[in-house]
Design an enzyme around this catalytic site. Structure first.
Site, PDB file in Angstrom:
ATOM      1  N   HIS A  17     -16.783 -25.162 -54.223  1.00  0.00           N
ATOM      2  CA  HIS A  17     -17.706 -24.388 -55.045  1.00  0.00           C
ATOM      3  C   HIS A  17     -18.841 -25.231 -55.619  1.00  0.00           C
ATOM      4  CE1 HIS A  17     -14.679 -21.391 -54.522  1.00  0.00           C
ATOM      5  NE2 HIS A  17     -15.246 -20.541 -55.344  1.00  0.00           N
ATOM      6  N   HIS A  68     -30.701  -7.563 -19.482  1.00  0.00           N
ATOM      7  CA  HIS A  68     -30.760  -7.815 -20.921  1.00  0.00           C
ATOM      8  C   HIS A  68     -31.863  -8.791 -21.312  1.00  0.00           C
ATOM      9  CE1 HIS A  68     -29.588  -8.756 -25.041  1.00  0.00           C
ATOM     10  NE2 HIS A  68     -29.807 -10.008 -24.706  1.00  0.00           N
ATOM     11  N   HIS A 105     -36.847  -9.162 -22.918  1.00  0.00           N
ATOM     12  CA  HIS A 105     -35.631  -8.350 -22.809  1.00  0.00           C
ATOM     13  C   HIS A 105     -35.997  -6.913 -22.452  1.00  0.00           C
ATOM     14  CE1 HIS A 105     -34.747 -11.796 -25.394  1.00  0.00           C
ATOM     15  NE2 HIS A 105     -33.488 -11.672 -25.063  1.00  0.00           N
TER      16      HIS A 105
END
Lengths: 664, 664
Positions: free
Chosen positions: B475, B266, B35
């Site tokens: 949960h 990029h 990059h």
């Protein structure tokens, strides 16, 4: 919107809200567990919302054009159960309310999608209700563009607490909603300044209103116990051209005799004495789960408020030329002939045998499916080119028309996955979304919630192993296949080539009550399915890709990009006189749903068994037994070109051949 | 702060920045992947930061009081490699730069902690560098309070991109930092308006500056290519009483001949033609990885800038009465006698045999450890009472003194886990943090990164099964043990009682290069360790808790709250004449590190093997083989009291007895 007086001539809005308070308090008291504080605090807001704004008809929870009400602060589940009971939802009986949090009841500790009609989404894991609501609001905008305002014109209302707003996913959600100007989305923030550990200020000093404004929302703050202010704020929300936040300053446990405003009301029963004192304070003389007649009547009338509008909508639907298509799409059925093109392509592929990355294969599948299934709406978390999720010439989903079918989700993996759940739950669309497989860790909470709810969201996870190469171990999944396979009701596919990729896409679409994850390679891989099949072989989960030459002495199992490697190893072993089968395993979950007899025939006990997958071994013992061989990873990866990594980590034909030989 | 002229009389700051640009471009070009855009865009900011503000000495990367530089936008790794090379870090050779992204190099695709000195934290998974930096900044404040400004007085500088800021975890991070007024933390935002898919505006319209202000940050925006503006903004940042954001408007790929400003810079090499043209444009006449002498000299001088200050600090340390303690703590060694109290307690517990929830056992362990190990710094994501993470009378970590050792993390599980990584990486503290086990899904990306980096962060995960009860399946962990055990280099402990809990806490603390997860029950469970041991039995990972009465015919494996159930089943089987062993398995990972002989002795092949754990089977085959029995979960849980759930899901003594009998 109906005038208050016509709703109830006897019960006051205050009494109606108190009914919620008492039911919440009593439900939790009976269960000896639960969260009374939030429902009591938000009772006034909910009363105004349900009695004057929310478009719904309690007798038709499945009315497609209803407003969606999402309790993101799911621990306050008694709020929604109370509302559903009060407004007359058939399933929300007194019996259910008094069975709150018990085995077999529809009134689970947190609202569970599919248990109680009127619960639009399972909530409780904080922030996710809010994030999912963005998907609902997007679906509405898209379907309104497609079917017109006559059929689709509703709002999404969310109740969120401080916990929802502190969770990072809330940021992804509100910036997505802000970017797409989802003006029919309203968040009612229960701004009670209390969390479990005490005051919000213990751990947070965020200017939430400023934050929402920065995300492109219209914001209003009100006293959440002032009915007039609530009414005017909700009316204001319906007129904005942005998503709206209403900060409702409330007291947690509002009405509780001595505990009002205390974090002690958050997560436990108030206790007999406090309940009695609260009854006294509210002048509520009825037994638990009993309602004053006037209150009952007033709320039931609220439940019927939308009936006229619903009937008018049904008439419009009946008269619409789009009725059949709309109804089919909302049911989640695929269009007739949805797979005609892809099936033809599969027949072609066994001949053309393309060598390509399976992410490209997935893209090729989409090319065949996207036009045939107009409900498909896809996107990527800013990796469009890498994920092969974009079908050429697809218009982009965006304001003001929203008719586009490609969503730029931005760098928001969790938000994307939660949004996909919302799109799927709303219905009328089938969402898919792409990211790198390693970032399934980011979206995991939403993938899990989708699996728990049983929604058809398709997660396109590319760059599925060390084959990703130079980006290194932060970007290389190693444990992710095992970790995803661990989630109940999630179909994890790892296709080996384009034929399997297309088969897996079909399976993902056919399974209406489970999300899917497609593990796809960055790197090119050879075609392995070179013979026409009469059925979807991937649908068996695992199948004999190549039989042994004679009575098999060895079986090699493989998935994805390692299947060609298994075939090469089998070639070598066969050449050396060891009859060897190769089994392709595109989907563990589907395989273990097959009849025992089929499973046994594929697993081939009595042969030497070796599996190869560029990932950890966990879970493979069900194929290879305790003494089988495994060629794969046992550590994180490294940064280097893919072929170097395969060599260095020993995922090679040689290693597979050796693993077999060592066991012959 | 040194004046520019003294740094270099010949090379201009612009040329110094261009050196970064060219090295980044060349490194990526050579690797044919990487990059270049970000390092080129942020070269000017980095030049000013390193040459005028960052406190460091290239010859001493481990100087404890150095400023920390964190490249949250880790894909731009050539920025940090170039800086380390230019300033003269010994390990950052030309050879390493030209081996970017290759096997065995220290210059991995993303910066990897432990590979290259000067890389403070592994980055790449977006948002996490930023979140981790909060831990660095907290550690600095806390240690400054403890050891004084003379020993601890440094800043944390972060380079973050748009991707970091879009990730939800960034919100958790910045609101934590804002709440705690971490004014020595500065984020340099590479505001280049570009993401992988194109313009940021495709997917985001957030007013980032407004958002940071709402989080309690001081904010400034500058032209990121104006050296004077950069210098003045960095100076401003050092004077604020809040954390600071500097929005640096930059052009991605700044300096690239034709691609400057394009998202094409990029994530890929620029290509030979563009590289040549860029060289021309920058008037850079040197070969790849070669530097003009003046530039080289100027940068090397920057690398020596901090030497004087470092030496002065070393002198202060040498003179300090706290030198030994500070040095020990920074090395991560435990104080002498750290375990004296807990060992005495363990000896007591085999006698007193308390029946309590293992979360309480964990709390009891902390009670013994917290005073003995002053580096321990704990907290909870708003579940303090439930997680048993708070030791009585501990002062709270907060501005302005920061001397407290308990952190109210708020409802930010991911942010908490990343912060814990930062605390551990900074050194001098040992972090632990609590949440419900199911929310390990939220913090998973940071748990993984901690495992990859090998940091000692201790995750206290309570409510570890359906034993959580009424809160229901959202949960209740079911797949989480398997999913956590799947992560390489993570120690997953599930202690059965207070003795094991204390042993596991000791192990977590003793393992300096691995994070730990403690799975702890909500519900009460009987003591199972009732005989004094001469060693830490949990340290073996699995051990025979009870021998069979005679030649064993069956082995029952169990963890945590299911161990008493295994013992009861063994009682029944023994009574019926089946000699049965019981093996407790507090930690898979440590068990599979034992010698093969020990493993074999524990596993007991030839006996009927059955495992019981209130979780999915995946991974247990390594204990029970292919034909062994498993009593556990195969679906999500449900909402009901814990004992009802165990009964309904069939995790009972009867089921274990039956599973054994069916195989006898």
């Amino acid at each position: 919107m109906t005038d208050a007086k016509t709703v109830s001539e006897k019960a006051s809005p205050k009494q109606m809200a108190d009914a919620i308070r008492v039911l919440a308090m009593d439900g939790v008291e009976k269960a000896k567990s639960g969260h009374p504080g939030m429902p009591m605090g938000m009772a006034d807001v909910a009363t105004v919302l349900f009695s004057k704004f929310l478009k719904f008809d309690a007798s038709r929870p499945d009315w497609a054009d209803r407003d969606r009400f999402i309790l993101s602060a799911g621990h306050g589940s008694m709020l929604i159960y109370a509302l559903l009971h009060l407004t007359g939802y058939k399933a929300a009986t007194k019996q259910e309310l008094s069975n709150f949090r018990q085995w077999g009841s529809k009134t689970a500790g947190h609202p569970e999608y599919g248990h109680m009609p009127g619960v639009e989404v399972t909530t409780g894991p904080l922030g996710q209700g809010l994030a999912t609501s963005v998907g609902f609001a997007m679906a509405e905008r898209h379907l309104a563009a497609k079917y017109g305002k006559d059929l689709v014109d509703h709002r999404t209302w969310v109740v969120a607490g401080d916990g929802c707003l502190m969770e990072g996913v809330s940021q992804e959600a509100i910036t997505l909603a802000g970017r797409y100007q989802l003006n029919k989305l309203t968040v009612l923030w229960d701004d009670n300044e209390i969390t479990i550990d005490g005051k919000v200020s213990l751990s947070d000093a965020t200017d939430q209103k400023g934050r929402f404004k920065a995300a492109g929302w219209a914001v209003k703050a009100i006293d959440g116990h002032d009915m007039k202010a609530i009414k005017s704020a909700l009316a204001w929300a319906t007129k904005q051209d942005k998503p709206t936040l209403i900060a409702c300053k409330t007291k947690i446990g509002k009405g509780a005799a001595t505990m009002e405003g205390s974090h002690k009301t958050h997560g436990a029963a108030l206790g007999a004495a406090e309940v009695a004192a609260t009854r006294l304070g509210l002048a509520w003389q009825h037994e638990p789960f009993e309602l004053p007649e006037a209150v009952d009547k007033a709320w039931k009338k609220v439940g019927r408020r939308g009936a006229t509008e619903r009937k008018a909508w049904e008439a419009r639907l009946a008269a619409s030329s789009q009725a059949a298509d709309f109804t089919r799409a909302m049911k989640g059925d695929l269009p007739e002939g949805a797979f005609a093109k892809i099936d033809a392509k599969i027949a072609e592929l066994v001949e053309t045998k393309p060598a390509q990355a399976t992410r490209q294969s997935s893209g090729a599948a989409l090319d065949e499916l996207f036009a045939a299934i107009p409900e498909l709406i896809g996107g990527s978390a800013d990796l469009t080119g890498s994920n092969n999720t974009f079908v050429k010439d697809t218009p982009i989903f965006d304001a003001p028309t929203y008719e586009g079918r490609y969503i730029n989700y931005g760098i928001r993996e969790f938000g994307m996955a939660a949004t996909m759940n919302g799109l799927a739950l709303h219905g009328g669309v089938i969402p898919y979304g792409g990211t790198f497989m390693v970032f399934a860790d980011y979206s995991r909470p939403a993938i899990r919630l989708g699996a728990l709810m049983g929604v058809r969201a398709i997660h396109v996870l590319t760059h599925d192993s060390i084959g990703l190469g130079e980006d290194g171990p932060t970007h290389q999944p190693v444990e992710h296949l095992a970790a995803l396979r661990a989630i109940p009701n999630l179909l994890v596919f790892r296709p080996a080539d384009t034929v399997e990729a297309m088969e897996c896409w079909k399976l993902a679409l056919e399974h209406k009550t489970a999300p899917s994850a497609l593990a796809l390679s960055r790197q090119k891989t050879a075609a392995v399915r070179t013979v026409a099949a009469t059925e979807n072989l991937s649908g068996k989960g695992a199948y004999e890709l190549r039989a042994a030459n004679g009575a098999a002495k060895a079986t090699i199992f493989a998935t994805g990009t390692e299947v060609p490697l298994a075939l090469a190893a089998a070639d070598r072993l066969e050449a050396e006189g060891t009859p060897t089968r190769v089994v392709s395993v595109p989907c563990f979950e589907l395989f273990f749903q097959q009849p025992k007899k089929y499973q046994d025939s594929v697993i081939g006990r009595g042969t030497v068994r070796v599996a190869v997958e560029a990932a950890i071994q966990q879970g493979w013992e069900r194929f290879i037994g305790e003494d089988g061989g495994f060629v794969g990873m046992s550590s994180f990866g490294a940064s280097a070109p893919a072929e170097v990594l395969y060599e260095k980590f020993g995922i090679t034909t040689d290693a597979v051949v050796d693993a077999v030989k060592a066991r012959l």
